[in-house]
Design a protein around this motif. Structure first.
Motif, PDB file in Angstrom:
ATOM      1  N   SER A   1       0.546  -1.097  -0.126  1.00 59.48           N
ATOM      2  CA  SER A   1       0.056   0.090  -0.082  1.00 59.48           C
ATOM      3  C   SER A   1       0.785   1.131  -0.090  1.00 59.48           C
ATOM      4  O   SER A   1       0.682   2.146  -0.543  1.00 59.48           O
ATOM      5  CB  SER A   1      -1.027  -0.044   1.264  1.00 59.48           C
TER       6      SER A   1
ATOM      7  N   GLU B   1      -7.120  -0.762  -3.652  1.00 59.90           N
ATOM      8  CA  GLU B   1      -6.435  -1.596  -2.741  1.00 59.90           C
ATOM      9  C   GLU B   1      -7.187  -2.791  -2.422  1.00 59.90           C
ATOM     10  O   GLU B   1      -8.581  -3.067  -2.214  1.00 59.90           O
ATOM     11  CB  GLU B   1      -6.647  -0.616  -1.273  1.00 59.90           C
ATOM     12  N   GLU B   2      -6.614  -3.940  -2.142  1.00 60.63           N
ATOM     13  CA  GLU B   2      -7.076  -5.236  -1.700  1.00 60.63           C
ATOM     14  C   GLU B   2      -8.033  -5.731  -2.837  1.00 60.63           C
ATOM     15  O   GLU B   2      -9.418  -5.910  -2.246  1.00 60.63           O
ATOM     16  CB  GLU B   2      -7.515  -5.089  -0.389  1.00 60.63           C
TER      17      GLU B   2
END
Ligand SMILES: Nc1ncnc2c1ncn2[C@@H]1O[C@H](COP(=O)(O)OP(=O)(O)OP(=O)(O)O)[C@@H](O)[C@H]1O
Ligand SMILES: [Mg+2]
Length: 361
Positions: free
Chosen positions: A87, A153-154
């Motif tokens: 990240s 993200e993710e």
């Protein structure tokens, strides 16, 4: 510079460095980029001559490959173990390439297409019907319209159908808004638009992505930091900064951090520095976790006793990190402290061994 914020985005934290890099940047810039590849690389891995700090510790060739991917017409997918700074890296790359890292979608089981593409201001929608005024742009639409990097993200935690709404933005560089009519119904991506996604190999792997979407990304794996000294310096620098921000008047002790980082590495690898094989913890013992335990150790020492944290504080702080995934991990940790830490040279190893009974549970 104090913003009063706990963690401003990278483009604010490092505004001065970015300005300096922009000034001295005489390299070619890919269309839509705020910096050349060389300057973007210096922003991430540091440049002593320009007074730019090293922010990501790791293989510089990874950064080069990542930047080249971003300049192509594919997205960049950063995969790896938890806590390996995926990240952070995506934030730094977005800040370097576009000057903004906040066009971010946080993937999760409940992520919807609205949160990725666009939604509506309902009051205006009811009053005026669908119009550019009642449209509320989400990160993907903004990134395309403004020519910026969008962070996802993710991504593998989102349902597959939702992930797939990236397909046509990535391949045809266009997003349809069927509710609008005329030229407004198609948003064409400007130069500079691309996507950096991250995925964790522990939660749900990258298998949880459609093959069609995988083909639109270049994959890069981010590995844990290989050597002790580099990891130790990073943990020291990060923990020192965090402790200062938390109002702690004493920097962390180097000998305590050395024990801490060694413990993390041994439990992560399932092998001691002496070569003894032992039980690996099933929980994550990443560098990011080591930083947060170092922070907690320093806080304990300072706010409970007015001194830097010690190895005894470390024992108290370890359980909360090491034993969250599986109850057996606590037993493994206890066995490790019992069997592997006795007789190592240095006062802090001795203190660690002697405090082993402080392990809760
Ligand atoms: N190679 C590295 N370079 C710089 N910082 C690192 C590195 N590895 C770990 N860190 C530390 O970890 C923190 C970042 O963790 P980050 O949240 O970016 O990891 P992540 O890979 O996204 O984890 P997760 O999979 O849990 O989302 C950094 O703020 C830094 O303190
Ligand atoms: Mg992450």
């Amino acid at each position: 510079m104090s913003t009063g914020l706990q963690r401003p985005p990278a483009e604010v934290r490092y505004a001065e460095e970015l300005a300096r890099l922009r000034e001295s940047d005489d390299g070619e810039r890919p269309p839509g980029w705020a910096l050349s590849l060389t300057a973007a690389r210096s922003f991430v891995i540091g440049d002593d001559k320009l007074g730019v700090s090293r922010k990501f510790v790791g293989d510089p060739s990874l950064i080069d490959r990542a930047l080249v991917s971003l300049a192509t017409d594919r997205g960049l997918m950063l995969v790896g173990e938890p806590g390996t700074a995926k990240s952070l890296l995506s934030e730094l790359l977005a800040a370097a390439v576009s000057g903004i890292s906040t066009l971010t979608i946080q993937g999760g089981a409940a992520t919807t297409e609205d949160q990725i593409k666009y939604s509506w201001n309902y009051a205006l929608l009811v009053a005026e019907g669908p119009s550019p005024r009642s449209l509320v742009a989400a990160p993907l639409l903004r990134g395309m319209a403004e020519g910026k990097v969008v962070r996802f993200e993710e991504i593998t935690r989102c349902p597959l159908e939702v992930q797939d709404c990236l397909l046509s933005p990535l391949s045809d560089r266009v997003l349809a808004v069927p509710e609008l009519t005329g030229p407004e119904s198609m948003v064409f991506a400007r130069e500079g638009f691309t996507v950096i996604a991250t995925a964790n190999t522990r939660d749900r792997g990258v298998n949880e992505m459609s093959a069609a979407l995988k083909r639109r990304f270049n994959f890069e794996t981010v590995f844990p930091i290989p050597d002790l000294d580099t990891e130790l310096s990073l943990v020291e620098a990060e923990a020192t900064a965090l402790l200062r921000r938390s109002g702690v008047g004493a920097p962390p002790r180097r000998d305590v951090l050395e024990v801490l980082v060694t413990v993390f590495r041994e439990l992560r690898q399932g092998q001691t520095a002496r070569g003894d094989v032992m039980d690996r913890l099933s929980g994550v013992m990443s560098t990011a976790e080591a930083v947060s335990v170092a922070h907690a150790v320093g806080l304990r020492g300072w706010f409970l006793r007015g001194e830097p944290g010690t190895a005894a504080d470390l024992v108290s702080c370890l359980a909360g990190t090491a034993a969250k995934d599986a109850p057996e991990d606590l037993a493994k940790l206890r066995r490790y402290l019992e069997q592997q830490t006795a007789g190592r040279p240095g006062a802090q190893w001795r203190a660690l061994y002697e405090s082993r009974h402080l392990l809760p549970g």
